[in-house]
Design a protein around this motif. Structure first.
Motif, PDB file in Angstrom:
ATOM      1  N   GLU A 140      -0.154   5.285   9.150  1.00 37.56           N
ATOM      2  CA  GLU A 140       1.240   5.152   9.571  1.00 37.56           C
ATOM      3  C   GLU A 140       1.920   6.483   9.885  1.00 37.56           C
ATOM      4  OE1 GLU A 140       3.356   2.787   6.724  1.00 37.56           O
ATOM      5  OE2 GLU A 140       1.762   1.278   6.644  1.00 37.56           O
TER       6      GLU A 140
ATOM      7  N   GLN B 186      -1.996   5.157   3.337  1.00 34.06           N
ATOM      8  CA  GLN B 186      -0.843   4.887   4.193  1.00 34.06           C
ATOM      9  C   GLN B 186      -0.548   6.050   5.137  1.00 34.06           C
ATOM     10  OE1 GLN B 186       2.639   3.795   1.980  1.00 34.06           O
ATOM     11  NE2 GLN B 186       4.054   4.276   3.617  1.00 34.06           N
TER      12      GLN B 186
ATOM     13  N   ILE C 146       6.831  10.531   2.667  1.00 41.87           N
ATOM     14  CA  ILE C 146       7.250   9.256   2.080  1.00 41.87           C
ATOM     15  C   ILE C 146       8.558   8.712   2.646  1.00 41.87           C
ATOM     16  CG2 ILE C 146       6.054   9.851  -0.057  1.00 41.87           C
ATOM     17  CD1 ILE C 146       8.817  10.228  -1.353  1.00 41.87           C
ATOM     18  N   GLU C 147       9.361   9.562   3.293  1.00 40.26           N
ATOM     19  CA  GLU C 147      10.655   9.099   3.782  1.00 40.26           C
ATOM     20  C   GLU C 147      10.575   8.726   5.265  1.00 40.26           C
ATOM     21  OE1 GLU C 147      14.033  11.445   2.806  1.00 40.26           O
ATOM     22  OE2 GLU C 147      13.562  11.526   0.659  1.00 40.26           O
ATOM     23  N   ASN C 148      10.980   7.527   5.591  1.00 38.20           N
ATOM     24  CA  ASN C 148      10.847   7.002   6.950  1.00 38.20           C
ATOM     25  C   ASN C 148      11.693   7.741   7.980  1.00 38.20           C
ATOM     26  OD1 ASN C 148       9.006   5.001   6.235  1.00 38.20           O
ATOM     27  ND2 ASN C 148      10.622   3.571   5.658  1.00 38.20           N
TER      28      ASN C 148
ATOM     29  N   LYS D  83       3.614   8.700  -6.709  1.00 38.77           N
ATOM     30  CA  LYS D  83       2.774   8.103  -5.676  1.00 38.77           C
ATOM     31  C   LYS D  83       1.301   8.213  -6.062  1.00 38.77           C
ATOM     32  CE  LYS D  83       6.419   7.356  -3.239  1.00 38.77           C
ATOM     33  NZ  LYS D  83       6.948   5.980  -3.115  1.00 38.77           N
ATOM     34  N   ASP D  84       0.499   7.287  -5.535  1.00 37.96           N
ATOM     35  CA  ASP D  84      -0.949   7.367  -5.710  1.00 37.96           C
ATOM     36  C   ASP D  84      -1.521   8.301  -4.659  1.00 37.96           C
ATOM     37  OD1 ASP D  84      -1.028   5.608  -7.852  1.00 37.96           O
ATOM     38  OD2 ASP D  84      -1.140   3.855  -6.544  1.00 37.96           O
TER      39      ASP D  84
ATOM     40  N   MET E 282       0.852  -1.202   0.000  1.00 33.27           N
ATOM     41  CA  MET E 282       0.000   0.000   0.000  1.00 33.27           C
ATOM     42  C   MET E 282       0.879   1.241   0.000  1.00 33.27           C
ATOM     43  SD  MET E 282      -3.033   0.988   2.696  1.00 33.27           S
ATOM     44  CE  MET E 282      -1.946   1.055   4.104  1.00 33.27           C
ATOM     45  N   ASP E 283       0.673   2.109  -0.985  1.00 32.01           N
ATOM     46  CA  ASP E 283       1.506   3.302  -1.110  1.00 32.01           C
ATOM     47  C   ASP E 283       0.645   4.447  -1.625  1.00 32.01           C
ATOM     48  OD1 ASP E 283       3.809   4.703  -0.854  1.00 32.01           O
ATOM     49  OD2 ASP E 283       4.736   3.997  -2.691  1.00 32.01           O
ATOM     50  N   LYS E 284      -0.394   4.770  -0.853  1.00 35.81           N
ATOM     51  CA  LYS E 284      -1.332   5.810  -1.249  1.00 35.81           C
ATOM     52  C   LYS E 284      -1.414   6.850  -0.145  1.00 35.81           C
ATOM     53  CE  LYS E 284      -4.915   4.758  -3.719  1.00 35.81           C
ATOM     54  NZ  LYS E 284      -6.229   4.281  -4.218  1.00 35.81           N
ATOM     55  N   TYR E 285      -1.561   8.120  -0.544  1.00 37.52           N
ATOM     56  CA  TYR E 285      -1.515   9.218   0.408  1.00 37.52           C
ATOM     57  C   TYR E 285      -2.760  10.090   0.284  1.00 37.52           C
ATOM     58  CZ  TYR E 285       3.278   7.671   0.690  1.00 37.52           C
ATOM     59  OH  TYR E 285       4.401   6.901   0.860  1.00 37.52           O
TER      60      TYR E 285
ATOM     61  N   LEU F 233       3.808  14.882  -4.993  1.00 39.99           N
ATOM     62  CA  LEU F 233       3.619  13.436  -4.874  1.00 39.99           C
ATOM     63  C   LEU F 233       3.493  12.775  -6.252  1.00 39.99           C
ATOM     64  CD1 LEU F 233       1.201  13.265  -1.808  1.00 39.99           C
ATOM     65  CD2 LEU F 233       3.584  12.495  -1.881  1.00 39.99           C
TER      66      LEU F 233
END
Length: 286
Positions: free
Chosen positions: A99, A69, A183-185, A26-27, A1-4, A21
């Motif tokens: 997250e 996400q 997006i960056e942890n 990114k989605d 899953m990579d949606k914002y 984005l």
């Protein structure tokens, strides 16, 4: 899953977060009040899913949060009671297992417990949702939104800031920092103060605007009370006039003049300068 999920997606930061984005492939779910109206704004953006969203309508939360996400969060200026107006959405985000929330807060908010932004920061922390709090200085784009009419029609800057300086920041730079933070942890559970590359006073602002627009823009420096009264007279809602007055009081006291370099570290380039902003936005005042 990579949606914002981008709240305030048609606003003066959110629309640029969407663009950033997209560049990052990114989605995106773009949260808007009116999806039909927003279709024009996002018509050429294939990776953007428009979703109807309202902080005051719990029925819109499920669809907005589904498959998401992380969230880019801005507070609508008209929502003055965060516990009532925004906590239900934050609780729904927590329940969905979001997250990270990247929230556009306020410069100096750590010293000001009464402003809504501080209360929202505290709510996010209390819910134990991972966060990045971006605390930007005064937006350059406030001059082509909140102060557009006085510059365009009266050739004046009607602002009660005295001779104090402000480290203005372009919302395009805030948006880039927000997208990268999303997006960056490595950006997690931190608060970051963001400013532009220089601090200037409103005499300098009026000088730059005059040069770019080719006509004299005069800086008028009313008292705080006169400013509030005149803004309300010109149609600004009383609650927003109060917020503006408080922010300019803080500016007058020198709280907006400091410069930090965290923005440049995040976005990987020099921040946009005030003159470039004025050139890019001159059609607003023409």
């Amino acid at each position: 899953m990579d949606k914002y999920l981008v709240t305030g997606a048609s606003g003066n930061i959110g629309k640029y977060v969407v663009d950033e984005l997209i560049v990052l492939k990114k989605d995106i779910k773009a949260a808007v009040h009116n999806t039909e109206k927003a279709k024009k704004l996002f018509k050429d953006k294939e990776d953007v899913e428009l979703v109807k969203f309202d902080f005051l309508d719990k029925k819109t939360f499920e669809n907005a949060l589904e498959g998401v996400q992380a969230i880019f969060l801005v507070r609508p200026p008209n929502l003055a009671n965060p516990r009532k107006d925004m906590l239900p959405f934050l609780e729904a985000a927590k329940e969905k297992g979001i997250e990270k929330i990247v929230f556009v807060s306020l410069l100096g908010v750590e010293k000001n417990p009464i402003v809504p932004h501080r209360k929202i920061e505290n709510m996010i922390k209390n819910l134990s949702i991972p966060y990045v709090f971006l605390r930007p200085s005064f937006f350059m784009q406030n001059l082509n939104t909140n102060h557009k009419e006085e510059i365009k029609k009266r050739d004046e800057l009607y602002i009660p800031a005295g001779s104090s300086k402000t480290s203005f920041i372009d919302t395009r730079d805030i948006a880039r920092a927000a997208a990268i933070s999303l997006i960056e942890n490595k950006y997690k559970n931190i608060s970051i103060t963001l400013t532009g590359k220089e601090a200037i006073d409103y005499n300098e602002v009026s000088k730059i605007l005059s040069e770019v627009l080719g006509r004299k823009i005069e800086y008028k420096n009313p008292s705080l009370l006169r400013f509030r009264k005149e803004r309300i007279k010109r149609g600004t809602p009383k609650e927003f006039a109060n917020v503006m007055t408080l922010l300019y009081l803080m500016t007058k006291l020198g709280t907006a003049k400091d410069i930090t370099y965290d923005l440049e570290k995040i976005i990987g380039r020099e921040p946009i300068g005030f003159k470039q902003y004025a050139i890019d936005h001159k059609d607003y005042w023409s």
